[in-house]
Design a protein around this motif. Structure first.
Motif, PDB file in Angstrom:
ATOM      1  N   ASN A 118      -8.701   2.069  -5.706  1.00 40.94           N
ATOM      2  CA  ASN A 118      -7.583   2.277  -4.778  1.00 40.94           C
ATOM      3  C   ASN A 118      -6.317   1.738  -5.430  1.00 40.94           C
ATOM      4  O   ASN A 118      -6.386   0.979  -6.410  1.00 40.94           O
ATOM      5  N   ASN A 130      -7.202  11.746   4.690  1.00 43.72           N
ATOM      6  CA  ASN A 130      -7.793  10.476   4.276  1.00 43.72           C
ATOM      7  C   ASN A 130      -9.259  10.385   4.661  1.00 43.72           C
ATOM      8  O   ASN A 130     -10.103   9.937   3.874  1.00 43.72           O
ATOM      9  N   SER A 187       0.813  -1.211   0.000  1.00 47.78           N
ATOM     10  CA  SER A 187       0.000   0.000   0.000  1.00 47.78           C
ATOM     11  C   SER A 187       0.851   1.268   0.000  1.00 47.78           C
ATOM     12  O   SER A 187       0.305   2.373  -0.050  1.00 47.78           O
ATOM     13  N   ASN A 193      -3.650   4.520   5.356  1.00 51.11           N
ATOM     14  CA  ASN A 193      -3.980   3.881   4.083  1.00 51.11           C
ATOM     15  C   ASN A 193      -2.744   3.468   3.296  1.00 51.11           C
ATOM     16  O   ASN A 193      -2.741   2.422   2.646  1.00 51.11           O
TER      17      ASN A 193
END
Length: 389
Positions: A276, A222, A63, A73
């Motif tokens: 994402n 975020n 990530s 995130n």
């Protein structure tokens, strides 16, 4: 297979065909080229099983996709684990429950402003204002931030679609400035500072130290980017589904206990969040294609949640589906920490909208305009509202 730099892209995510109807375009890609390369989104993954492969293998699919910190995130275990443990209590059941009266007051105020009988553009008339006001209320932000955040959301969308890094950086700095100003105000207020999310973040500790301003800004960014975009999109998507399905409207008016699974199912069919990102740490095969280390991946949620291999007819509305298959809020360690809050907000606004209308319908002479990537849902959604005397 391995894609070389000279290979032709498999698709163009910014083509008029895709932007005019993203859901249909992603359906086509899932069936035709389920792992596809483009100059804009790099490797896009469309199938449910392939998305789950990425979500479950943190060692291969990282990530950490940006040089700028993204808390949590953009982190992998074990670093992600500590920050996630710090963040999750902000969305604990008791805090979410305590927010319901405030959320309901905001929904009631906005719905009261809708016409008693007549046409309304629901995105500007309800959805975007609702997302702005509940975000500011949850965070403890002043009403004076509503309009700046509205304009900031539009600029962020435009910069992302254009792929303009300088514009994206400028938009990010603008948002960071809002958050740093709020932090400075709370520091200067000392013991008189409000006991809100921002003040609590200033008191948090990680690895025995206080969070840095950069970390707090990242956390808040975020939360806010996700909230403003996806909640507004979700309100529009659900309202549109109610307008095209009068039987569903009446069923939910008669039994509000069905609202939560109904909203989740509508948003499975038409996802409010498109994508994402991940990056590979080693060579890997996924969906029959070989990706080398350092390959950038876009997980197309709006496609994976419509995968026929999992859901059958993706446009069939059903309340008896296995909720664990629905990737509306993600899955695994990066599942959305605010899922319960988002469900509360959407339930409340739809509960009040249905309770205070007799009929919600499309306007045949004024068609909806679909949102373009990176947004989802509708840019504009004219609806006809009818209320009893």
């Amino acid at each position: 297979m391995t894609l070389s730099k000279s290979s032709q892209p498999d698709w163009d995510p910014r083509s008029s065909t895709v932007l005019d109807d993203q859901i249909a375009a992603y359906d086509d890609m899932r069936r035709r080229c389920p792992v596809a390369h483009s100059d804009y989104l790099h490797w896009s993954v469309f199938r449910h099983a392939d998305v789950m492969q990425v979500l479950e293998d943190h060692g291969t699919f990282s990530s950490i996709v940006s040089q700028h910190p993204s808390v949590p995130n953009g982190m992998d275990p074990p670093r992600h684990t500590a920050y996630r443990a710090l963040i999750d209590p902000y969305f604990a059941p008791e805090r979410v429950q305590a927010f319901e009266p405030i959320c309901r007051d905001i929904a009631l105020d906005l719905i009261a402003r809708l016409p008693n009988d007549g046409e309304v553009e629901i995105m500007d008339g309800l959805a975007r204002d609702f997302a702005l006001r509940i975000q500011c209320a949850f965070m403890g932000w002043p009403d004076t931030l509503h309009e700046p955040l509205r304009q900031w959301t539009r600029r962020n969308h435009d910069a992302t679609l254009a792929g303009d890094r300088s514009a994206t950086a400028a938009v990010a700095r603008e948002f960071d400035g809002y958050v740093r100003t709020l932090l400075d105000l709370r520091r200067s207020a000392g013991e008189c500072a409000p006991d809100d999310v921002m003040s609590r973040l200033l008191r948090e500790r990680i690895d025995g130290r206080a969070l840095t301003d950069e970390e707090i800004v990242s956390i808040v960014r975020n939360w806010t980017v996700g909230e403003l975009g996806t909640i507004a999109a979700s309100v529009g998507i659900v309202a549109h589904q109610l307008a095209v399905c009068p039987d569903l409207q009446q069923r939910l008016r008669a039994d509000s206990s069905l609202l939560l699974p109904a909203i989740d199912e509508v948003l499975r069919m038409h996802g409010p969040l498109i994508t994402n990102r991940r990056i590979t740490t080693r060579a890997v095969e996924i969906g029959g294609r070989r990706l080398e280390a350092g390959a950038r991946i876009s997980l197309i949620w709006a496609s994976a949640n419509r995968d026929e291999a999992v859901f059958g007819n993706p446009d069939e509305f059903r309340l008896d589906r296995d909720p664990s298959q629905n990737l509306l809020y993600g899955a695994g360690i990066h599942v959305c920490p605010g899922a319960a809050l988002a469900r509360l907000e959407l339930r409340v606004v739809m509960e009040e909208l249905l309770a205070r209308t007799d009929r919600i319908a499309l306007v045949p002479e004024n068609r909806p305009v679909r949102a373009a990537y990176p947004a989802s849902g509708f840019a504009s959604l004219p609806l006809r509202i009818e209320r009893g005397a």
